[in-house]
Design an enzyme around this catalytic site. Sequence first.
Site, PDB file in Angstrom:
ATOM      1  CG  LEU A 133      -1.831   1.225   1.390  1.00  0.00           C
ATOM      2  CD1 LEU A 133      -2.773   1.390   0.196  1.00  0.00           C
ATOM      3  CD2 LEU A 133      -2.641   1.122   2.692  1.00  0.00           C
ATOM      4  N   PRO A 136       6.840   5.762  -1.585  1.00  0.00           N
ATOM      5  CG  PRO A 136       8.753   5.535  -2.924  1.00  0.00           C
ATOM      6  CD  PRO A 136       7.318   5.108  -2.830  1.00  0.00           C
ATOM      7  N   GLY A 139       2.524   7.739   2.559  1.00  0.00           N
ATOM      8  CA  GLY A 139       2.525   6.816   3.678  1.00  0.00           C
ATOM      9  C   GLY A 139       1.195   6.902   4.402  1.00  0.00           C
ATOM     10  CB  ILE A 165       7.040  -3.842   0.871  1.00  0.00           C
ATOM     11  CG1 ILE A 165       6.433  -2.680   0.070  1.00  0.00           C
ATOM     12  CG2 ILE A 165       6.209  -5.108   0.724  1.00  0.00           C
ATOM     13  CD1 ILE A 165       5.096  -2.194   0.582  1.00  0.00           C
ATOM     14  CB  THR A 166       6.834  -6.502   6.137  1.00  0.00           C
ATOM     15  OG1 THR A 166       6.874  -5.354   6.990  1.00  0.00           O
ATOM     16  CG2 THR A 166       7.339  -7.707   6.916  1.00  0.00           C
ATOM     17  NE  ARG A 275      23.515  -6.262  39.516  1.00  0.00           N
ATOM     18  CZ  ARG A 275      24.824  -6.222  39.369  1.00  0.00           C
ATOM     19  NH1 ARG A 275      25.505  -7.361  39.287  1.00  0.00           N
ATOM     20  NH2 ARG A 275      25.459  -5.078  39.297  1.00  0.00           N
ATOM     21  N   GLY A 346      19.762  -2.015  34.086  1.00  0.00           N
ATOM     22  CA  GLY A 346      20.871  -1.079  34.243  1.00  0.00           C
ATOM     23  C   GLY A 346      21.853  -1.157  33.084  1.00  0.00           C
ATOM     24  CD  GLU A 370      -0.461  -3.877   9.623  1.00  0.00           C
ATOM     25  OE1 GLU A 370      -1.668  -3.903   9.916  1.00  0.00           O
ATOM     26  OE2 GLU A 370       0.243  -4.894   9.463  1.00  0.00           O
TER      27      GLU A 370
END
Length: 390
Positions: A133, A136, A139, A165-166, A275, A346, A370
């Site tokens: 979708l 550049p 968005g 694009i994933t 710890r 830490g 998304e």
Amino acid sequence: MSDRDPQPVERQLPTEEARDLLALVRDIAQREIAPRAAEEEDAGRFPRETFTLLSESGLLGLPYDSEYGGGDQPYEVYLQVLEELAAARLTVGLGVSVHTLASYALAAHGTKQQQVEHLPVMLGGGLLGAYCLSEPSSGSDAASLRTKAVRDGDGWVITGTKAWITHGGIADFYTVMARTGEDGPRGITAFLVPGDAEGLSGAAPEKKMGMKGSPTAQVHFDGVRVPDSRRIGEEGQGFSIALSSLDSGRLGIAACAVGLAQAALDEAVGYATQRRQFGRPIGDFQGLRFMIADMATQIEAGRALYLAAARLRDAGKPFAKQAAMAKLHCTDAAMKVTTDAVQILGGYGYTADFPAERYMREAKVLQIVEGTNQIQRMVIARHVAGPEAR
């Protein structure tokens, strides 16, 4: 990394089948995904074999009809599967969410013939999908996209560039929104484009802050020809298909965010109980105990919010407002929880020897993908206060 085993999340699941499914997912996550997550993320390696395993296990089509190879699971169950996968490795959880998003248009708006022809292999044939979708220059303003699909005989020719694009460049199929008509949302149409189509290519993956194992890339369409039989829905229906896809996809992001936050909390609690400073575990100090309490509360609230939205969806009721709320809250909570986890560890939290710093870097992208969280606030406000005055 802490050697304290995290406690399983207490889940309210609707069926015994769902409980068995979650047990299977936890086993795969703990045995196959989590042990290699840190090393593979550091190396920027995408775990394609994991997605093959998930496909073989029936986990890539859970919310879809079993007639086409899906799992017949409600979103209430599917999202909790995503949460477990994301807790083990966000690249995997988010990848399953994106694949599900890429399959949605055809599953919800395709013809019977299209569904019979394509869905079984998309959902259970070892394939991996991507959703195209963004561009550049468009968005958040997705209705201004410029990628064009022009009629050519009994098919279409697609030209343009998609961005962010994933699975860009490695996907086996792409659900693509392209302009076929007038400017604005009414001129957009959806197409199902095979990953090996002539003229389709992926750019070099983006160099990202986190999720380095998940390729994000531009995808170029240089005169890509697709038959009209791969058009999804009617001409001009693409933008409404995209919006309905994103409502469901935002729930996937919310579930992934909760999984990531849960992993960070488990790491922080494990470290705080082991710890020792000033002669006792640092988890005994009220300042850290209150941080842990706040982290746990944000996670439980996020889980309840995404599940409430999922149950509306499963009941066939409107859920767009609740999906935006879930995406907003859960991803903001993940950012806060992972940041607090680094603080609890830490100096160790700032090193790659512990996963807290990776969780913190990965959480950031969930506030962006998304629909940024600023867009989610706009969506929510329109539902609550009405549209903006023009």
